[in-house]
Design an enzyme around this catalytic site. Sequence first.
Site, PDB file in Angstrom:
ATOM      1  N   LYS A 117       0.857  -1.192   0.000  1.00  0.00           N
ATOM      2  CA  LYS A 117       0.000   0.000   0.000  1.00  0.00           C
ATOM      3  C   LYS A 117       0.887   1.234   0.000  1.00  0.00           C
ATOM      4  CE  LYS A 117      -2.848   2.737   3.170  1.00  0.00           C
ATOM      5  NZ  LYS A 117      -3.430   2.823   4.532  1.00  0.00           N
ATOM      6  N   ASP A 152      -2.324  10.723   3.593  1.00  0.00           N
ATOM      7  CA  ASP A 152      -3.717  10.336   3.797  1.00  0.00           C
ATOM      8  C   ASP A 152      -4.423  11.345   4.692  1.00  0.00           C
ATOM      9  OD1 ASP A 152      -6.121   9.037   3.967  1.00  0.00           O
ATOM     10  OD2 ASP A 152      -5.436   7.548   5.420  1.00  0.00           O
ATOM     11  N   LYS A 211      -9.615  13.075   8.576  1.00  0.00           N
ATOM     12  CA  LYS A 211      -9.027  12.731   9.865  1.00  0.00           C
ATOM     13  C   LYS A 211      -8.973  13.960  10.772  1.00  0.00           C
ATOM     14  CE  LYS A 211      -5.888   9.161   8.035  1.00  0.00           C
ATOM     15  NZ  LYS A 211      -6.376   8.038   8.834  1.00  0.00           N
ATOM     16  N   ASP A 214       1.945   6.692   5.520  1.00  0.00           N
ATOM     17  CA  ASP A 214       0.908   5.711   5.180  1.00  0.00           C
ATOM     18  C   ASP A 214       1.276   4.901   3.944  1.00  0.00           C
ATOM     19  OD1 ASP A 214      -1.451   4.488   5.918  1.00  0.00           O
ATOM     20  OD2 ASP A 214      -2.729   5.810   4.736  1.00  0.00           O
ATOM     21  N   ASP A 266     -11.852   7.208   4.383  1.00  0.00           N
ATOM     22  CA  ASP A 266     -10.610   6.996   5.125  1.00  0.00           C
ATOM     23  C   ASP A 266     -10.251   5.515   5.225  1.00  0.00           C
ATOM     24  OD1 ASP A 266      -8.354   7.786   6.516  1.00  0.00           O
ATOM     25  OD2 ASP A 266      -9.338   7.709   8.472  1.00  0.00           O
ATOM     26  N   GLU A 282      -9.277   3.716   2.796  1.00  0.00           N
ATOM     27  CA  GLU A 282      -8.872   3.791   1.395  1.00  0.00           C
ATOM     28  C   GLU A 282      -7.796   2.795   1.009  1.00  0.00           C
ATOM     29  OE1 GLU A 282      -5.394   5.114   3.107  1.00  0.00           O
ATOM     30  OE2 GLU A 282      -7.431   5.612   3.705  1.00  0.00           O
ATOM     31  N   ARG A 305      -7.412  -0.336   1.570  1.00  0.00           N
ATOM     32  CA  ARG A 305      -7.940  -1.606   1.063  1.00  0.00           C
ATOM     33  C   ARG A 305      -8.430  -1.468  -0.375  1.00  0.00           C
ATOM     34  NH1 ARG A 305     -12.021  -1.644   6.001  1.00  0.00           N
ATOM     35  NH2 ARG A 305     -10.156  -0.621   6.782  1.00  0.00           N
TER      36      ARG A 305
END
Length: 503
Positions: A269, A274, A281, A292, A351, A353, A355
Amino acid sequence: MSQRPSIAFAKFSSPQTASSKKGTAFVLSADEGGLSDAAKACDPGKTLERAFPVAEFTGKFAGVVEVLAPQGASLDRLVAIGAGKVSGLDDYAWLKLGGTIAASLRKAAEVAVVLDLAGASPSGKDAASLAAGILLRSYSFDKYKTRKDKDDGKAEPKKPVKVIIHTADPAAAKKAFTDAEAVIDGVLLARDLVNEPANVLGPVEFAARATELEALGVKVEILAEKEMKKLGMGALLGVAQGSPRGARMAVMQWNGGKPKDNPIAFIGKGVTFDTGGNSIKPASGMEDMKGDMGGAAAVTGLMHALAARKAKANVVCVIGLVENSVDGHAQRPGDIVTSMSGQTIEVLNTDAEGRLVLADAMWYCNDRFQPKFMVNLATLTGAVMVALGQHYAGLFSNNDQLSERLTAAGHATQERLWRMPLGAEYDKLIDSKNADMKNIGGRYGGAIIAAQFLQRFVKDTPWAHLDIAGTAMGSPSNEINQSWGSGFGVRLLDRLVRDNYEQ
């Protein structure tokens, strides 16, 4: 960046070698304060022997006693490091001893390490592991600091400390270190990537860093948005649509095995920043979301390690690179996207995201390369940190053998994994009334639900998902890492490949 110590190996033809000139010498003391003959020769005035009881030093692992200007020796400084019980000195212990030495280097320009123990003769591999620990601990990310000295700034740039490790078999140590250094360089690459600020390292820039691996013989392809749209990667591109920086997918191949042998695959990933998108967030701590992309960083570092040490395996690494930002074009909660697999996803939380990025990256990798197995790494959920803290990464798998091998590799490298459950009961929680699935499943079991989501994109391929949210960034400091970005996963997966999949 921090100055990297230079490492060399030498044979101590006589015990006087390390004490024949000024500088700092390190010696090892086994449990209960025992010094070898070579170590004692560095201290003709027996200063350490007098200092041990005063410092209550018994040779306990990672204990340190330091003597300045030891009597009878020309050395500036003599340092004893506790090695603990000789029977407990495995690969990781030698790494930690190297880290302990690095922490005690101070401003030394030249250092001799006398690698000898009473009742034992460390091998070339042990020497290489000690050297690797020195490099890991010496790392710091300071490239953006313009004022590094407390003086008027006119001082000459500091030269790297020269470390000479005196050992019984320097040729074997040098050979083993060539292999170990390749892996360490992969770890340090991963740390660099995680530590970089997001304004410097976006999807395009990360892809360019992946392309640099071509110098090691890695075949690298970069897919831009146009190619991904043509392939139907609506899940990944949906995450990227709120950012002007675009999206990329880097496909890295190392062909070190038999020509027609199916590869093993690692997927990362790579969310370079993010915000959470429209499901934004909280402001507090959002700066950490530059990390991230820890999964993509680990996968890139792994590929560097495998290629640099010429691993005898066919390996493919795929990283999905996006920035999850928020503007008028950003994905909205309730949007439905179509993944490359053809399955539709109702995005209830923008959020969740990572996956979505992995869904398309994993499907692409599986469909194109037909790998023997897939392992994905992702800083995926805060929920895994609630469950495991920051000392273990979560392991989810549809294959017991792969899970056991990963766990064993984690135990050997101390990049530890804990297997978490998967099951039909959790799978039902992501069924959607409006699409084939939704990307969240309620308050409880968040890390498990994320893994269940990913499992819908692996078919019957043996697969494991490593949730490294607690270990890739901001993890506790230890003997071999003082950096915010840890490089977690590189040594673990290199060990997995080395122990099980090389020909």
